[in-house]
Design a protein around this motif. Structure first.
Motif, short mmCIF file in Angstrom:
data_model
loop_
_atom_site.label_atom_id
_atom_site.label_comp_id
_atom_site.label_asym_id
_atom_site.label_seq_id
_atom_site.Cartn_x
_atom_site.Cartn_y
_atom_site.Cartn_z
N GLY A 26 -6.34 10.21 14.29
CA GLY A 26 -5.93 11.21 15.12
C GLY A 26 -6.76 11.35 16.06
O GLY A 26 -6.77 11.90 17.12
N GLN A 27 -8.23 11.28 15.82
CA GLN A 27 -9.35 11.51 16.88
C GLN A 27 -9.71 10.35 17.77
O GLN A 27 -10.43 10.59 18.70
N CYS A 28 -9.35 9.07 17.35
CA CYS A 28 -9.81 7.79 18.21
C CYS A 28 -8.82 7.23 18.64
O CYS A 28 -7.64 7.04 18.07
N ASP A 29 -9.13 6.30 19.64
CA ASP A 29 -8.13 5.61 20.29
C ASP A 29 -7.92 4.13 19.52
O ASP A 29 -6.85 3.62 19.46
N ASP A 128 -13.86 2.82 18.94
CA ASP A 128 -14.24 4.22 18.95
C ASP A 128 -14.89 4.26 17.58
O ASP A 128 -16.04 5.17 17.26
N ALA A 129 -14.25 3.80 16.47
CA ALA A 129 -14.80 4.13 15.11
C ALA A 129 -14.49 2.90 14.25
O ALA A 129 -13.50 1.80 14.64
N VAL A 130 -15.11 2.69 13.34
CA VAL A 130 -15.10 1.35 12.26
C VAL A 130 -15.10 2.04 10.72
O VAL A 130 -15.96 2.65 10.50
N ASN A 171 -16.16 15.76 12.19
CA ASN A 171 -16.49 15.97 13.84
C ASN A 171 -16.39 14.43 14.41
O ASN A 171 -17.55 13.66 14.05
N GLY A 172 -15.59 14.06 15.06
CA GLY A 172 -15.37 12.59 15.56
C GLY A 172 -15.88 12.61 17.06
O GLY A 172 -15.67 11.53 17.64
N ILE A 180 -18.39 5.80 15.79
CA ILE A 180 -18.43 6.36 14.52
C ILE A 180 -18.17 5.57 13.45
O ILE A 180 -17.28 4.46 13.23
N ARG A 181 -19.07 5.44 12.45
CA ARG A 181 -18.74 4.71 11.33
C ARG A 181 -18.08 5.65 10.27
O ARG A 181 -18.71 6.83 10.15
#
Length: 301
Positions: A26-29, A128-130, A171-172, A180-181
């Motif tokens: 929800g926080q990352c694309d 954005d995150a992994v 908190n992303g 973000i990991r």
């Protein structure tokens, strides 16, 4: 032991992990999910499948392939990807070596060489995150890690920048260039993982279970010869009944002698073990007291 249903403990862990997966989605694309075919990444993949069912998994799978992985695990990886219909991107360490951006190490291991391909692939593919399957019980530096771990534009980790995660609030937010990991099974133990695998009937590579294998002893570990190399003059190949507690680069991942052929056997075996899975079988974690933490600060997972 029966695995007919999840215990309340496993149900709580599963719910927490699913909440984390939905939160980061929800926080990352664009999110990548590290998938090597190992047991922890298989658990994270199963959790992601359950988190978003009946829709497909909204994450691209990512594997940083050292070129020295176990053939059985790579075959398993590709089969699972085909069965799930997931998208898989493979970043091959060999490509960086061929371009002259990395050099082979004198000891033959490529595990430490994964950092540059990982960091550059995250940037190139715009993650954005992994997501990763690391757990706090594996190693002391991972015990310092938050569930959401901010990495700087170079992929580096600073334990002093860890954010509070009170009441399961994550908190992303990040600055341009940062990523973000995320560790959905951070609070699980090795026993939890195996009990969940049994309860959810999750498929794994066969090398996690006891089998006869030709191995040789080096630095207190049973290694398998392969393209990475083989025994030295004073090292003899013998046939042993072994299994792997963790899988990775063949040059630094050792087998343990074992008769555990079922999940129940494995749970009993690790309950009496005095060593963590990485401490017992990963040579690269023995380089120094801070080996893992040093690599994490450079961008390793």
């Amino acid at each position: 032991m029966t695995f007919a249903a999840l215990s309340p403990h496993l149900r709580e862990l599963e719910n927490e992990s699913i909440h984390i997966l939905r939160d980061i989605a929800g926080q990352c694309d664009k999110v990548g999910l590290l998938f090597s075919g190992g047991k922890d990444s298989c658990v994270v993949l199963e959790l992601a499948r359950r988190a978003f069912a009946p829709a497909s998994i909204p994450f691209e799978l990512l594997h940083v392939d050292t070129g020295h992985n176990f053939p059985e695990v790579l075959e398993f990886r590709d089969r699972i990807v085909a069965e799930t219909g997931a998208r898989l991107h493979v970043a091959k360490v060999q490509d960086w070596i061929d371009r002259g951006e990395l050099q082979e190490r004198p000891d033959g291991t490529r595990n430490p060489l994964q950092t540059v391909p990982l960091v550059e692939t995250i940037a190139d593919r715009g993650y954005d995150a992994v997501l990763g399957g690391a757990r706090r019980d594996e190693e002391r530096s991972r015990a310092k890690e938050r569930v959401f771990s901010v990495r700087d534009s170079f992929g580096g980790w600073d334990p002093r920048r860890q954010r509070p995660e009170l009441w399961h609030l994550y908190n992303g937010q990040k600055l341009p260039g940062e990523n973000i990991r995320v560790f959905p099974i951070s609070n699980w133990t090795e026993s939890d993982v195996w009990e969940y695998i049994g309860a959810r009937n999750i498929s794994l590579p066969e090398i996690y279970f006891a089998h006869d294998r030709e191995v040789f002893s080096r630095d207190g570990m049973w290694l398998t010869a392969g393209e990475w190399g083989g025994p030295r003059d004073n090292e003899e190949i013998v046939t042993k009944r072994v299994r792997y507690r963790t899988v990775g680069d063949m040059s630094c991942t050792g087998a343990v002698e074992s008769e555990a052929t079922t999940i129940e056997d494995i749970i009993t075996e690790i309950a009496t073990s005095t060593l963590t899975e990485r401490g017992a079988t990963r040579a690269d974690d023995r380089l120094s007291e801070s080996a893992m933490e040093d690599r994490k600060k450079e961008g390793y997972f």
